[in-house]
Write a protein that holds these residues in place. Structure first.
Motif, PDB file in Angstrom:
ATOM      1  N   LEU A  33      26.867  53.176  38.076  1.00 24.97           N
ATOM      2  CA  LEU A  33      27.909  52.250  38.134  1.00 24.97           C
ATOM      3  C   LEU A  33      29.149  52.501  37.749  1.00 24.97           C
ATOM      4  CD1 LEU A  33      25.981  48.950  37.113  1.00 24.97           C
ATOM      5  CD2 LEU A  33      26.669  49.787  39.413  1.00 24.97           C
ATOM      6  N   ALA A  34      29.332  53.555  36.492  1.00 25.12           N
ATOM      7  CA  ALA A  34      30.556  53.731  36.177  1.00 25.12           C
ATOM      8  C   ALA A  34      31.193  54.731  37.202  1.00 25.12           C
ATOM      9  CB  ALA A  34      30.491  54.349  34.819  1.00 25.12           C
ATOM     10  N   ASP A  42      34.037  51.462  42.251  1.00 31.29           N
ATOM     11  CA  ASP A  42      34.764  50.923  43.440  1.00 31.29           C
ATOM     12  C   ASP A  42      33.831  50.729  44.610  1.00 31.29           C
ATOM     13  OD1 ASP A  42      37.249  51.102  41.969  1.00 31.29           O
ATOM     14  OD2 ASP A  42      37.698  53.225  42.658  1.00 31.29           O
ATOM     15  N   THR A  43      32.992  51.673  44.806  1.00 29.04           N
ATOM     16  CA  THR A  43      31.922  51.650  45.975  1.00 29.04           C
ATOM     17  C   THR A  43      31.099  50.328  45.890  1.00 29.04           C
ATOM     18  OG1 THR A  43      32.003  53.794  46.063  1.00 29.04           O
ATOM     19  CG2 THR A  43      30.299  52.596  47.164  1.00 29.04           C
ATOM     20  N   VAL A  98      29.254  33.923  43.015  1.00 26.93           N
ATOM     21  CA  VAL A  98      28.290  34.880  42.734  1.00 26.93           C
ATOM     22  C   VAL A  98      29.116  36.406  42.916  1.00 26.93           C
ATOM     23  CG1 VAL A  98      26.303  36.340  43.639  1.00 26.93           C
ATOM     24  CG2 VAL A  98      26.400  33.722  43.550  1.00 26.93           C
ATOM     25  N   GLN A  99      30.008  36.431  43.758  1.00 28.79           N
ATOM     26  CA  GLN A  99      30.760  37.816  43.824  1.00 28.79           C
ATOM     27  C   GLN A  99      31.452  38.249  42.499  1.00 28.79           C
ATOM     28  OE1 GLN A  99      32.640  36.795  47.595  1.00 28.79           O
ATOM     29  NE2 GLN A  99      32.146  38.959  48.268  1.00 28.79           N
ATOM     30  N   GLU A 100      32.313  36.917  42.148  1.00 34.55           N
ATOM     31  CA  GLU A 100      32.685  36.898  40.734  1.00 34.55           C
ATOM     32  C   GLU A 100      32.139  37.674  39.798  1.00 34.55           C
ATOM     33  OE1 GLU A 100      36.306  37.291  40.446  1.00 34.55           O
ATOM     34  OE2 GLU A 100      36.250  37.231  42.693  1.00 34.55           O
ATOM     35  N   ALA A 101      30.883  36.763  39.604  1.00 33.72           N
ATOM     36  CA  ALA A 101      29.845  37.110  38.429  1.00 33.72           C
ATOM     37  C   ALA A 101      29.405  38.353  38.651  1.00 33.72           C
ATOM     38  CB  ALA A 101      28.849  36.128  38.380  1.00 33.72           C
ATOM     39  N   ALA A 102      29.258  38.925  39.736  1.00 36.44           N
ATOM     40  CA  ALA A 102      28.743  40.586  39.861  1.00 36.44           C
ATOM     41  C   ALA A 102      29.822  41.255  39.544  1.00 36.44           C
ATOM     42  CB  ALA A 102      28.057  40.441  41.253  1.00 36.44           C
ATOM     43  N   LYS A 103      31.000  40.921  40.029  1.00 29.56           N
ATOM     44  CA  LYS A 103      32.193  41.906  39.501  1.00 29.56           C
ATOM     45  C   LYS A 103      32.461  41.842  37.953  1.00 29.56           C
ATOM     46  CE  LYS A 103      34.671  41.801  44.067  1.00 29.56           C
ATOM     47  NZ  LYS A 103      35.745  41.263  44.791  1.00 29.56           N
ATOM     48  N   ASN A 104      32.238  40.684  37.637  1.00 26.44           N
ATOM     49  CA  ASN A 104      32.427  40.544  36.092  1.00 26.44           C
ATOM     50  C   ASN A 104      31.424  41.587  35.663  1.00 26.44           C
ATOM     51  OD1 ASN A 104      34.695  39.299  36.130  1.00 26.44           O
ATOM     52  ND2 ASN A 104      33.771  37.097  35.934  1.00 26.44           N
ATOM     53  N   ALA A 105      30.097  41.400  35.965  1.00 31.13           N
ATOM     54  CA  ALA A 105      29.163  42.191  35.342  1.00 31.13           C
ATOM     55  C   ALA A 105      29.295  43.536  35.245  1.00 31.13           C
ATOM     56  CB  ALA A 105      27.743  41.848  35.715  1.00 31.13           C
ATOM     57  N   LEU A 106      29.729  43.925  36.358  1.00 35.61           N
ATOM     58  CA  LEU A 106      29.977  45.334  36.775  1.00 35.61           C
ATOM     59  C   LEU A 106      31.214  45.935  35.858  1.00 35.61           C
ATOM     60  CD1 LEU A 106      29.876  47.970  38.500  1.00 35.61           C
ATOM     61  CD2 LEU A 106      31.655  46.917  39.959  1.00 35.61           C
TER      62      LEU A 106
END
Length: 60
Positions: A11-12, A16-17, A44-52
């Motif tokens: 993930l790190a 970006d991908t 859900v998108q925001e939560a996923a991006k925050n988790a990322l």
């Protein structure tokens, strides 16, 4: 190195991908549902991006 450590490394290296894939998945769902669930998809998108971000900040 355990499975979760390997996943965090991937993930790190590809944040970006993965972020782009999250956006595309949300757009796909919106297109298939005619935007009926747009607010939920955005959340859900925001939560996923925050988790990322949270998962990769340890790597930086």
């Amino acid at each position: 190195m355990g499975f979760l450590d390997k996943a965090k490394d991937l993930l790190a290296q590809n944040a970006d991908t993965v972020g782009s894939a999250i956006d595309k998945a949300g757009e796909f769902v919106d297109s298939k549902t005619d935007g009926k669930f747009k607010d939920t998809v955005n959340q859900v998108q925001e939560a996923a991006k925050n988790a990322l971000k949270d998962g990769t900040k340890d790597e930086q």
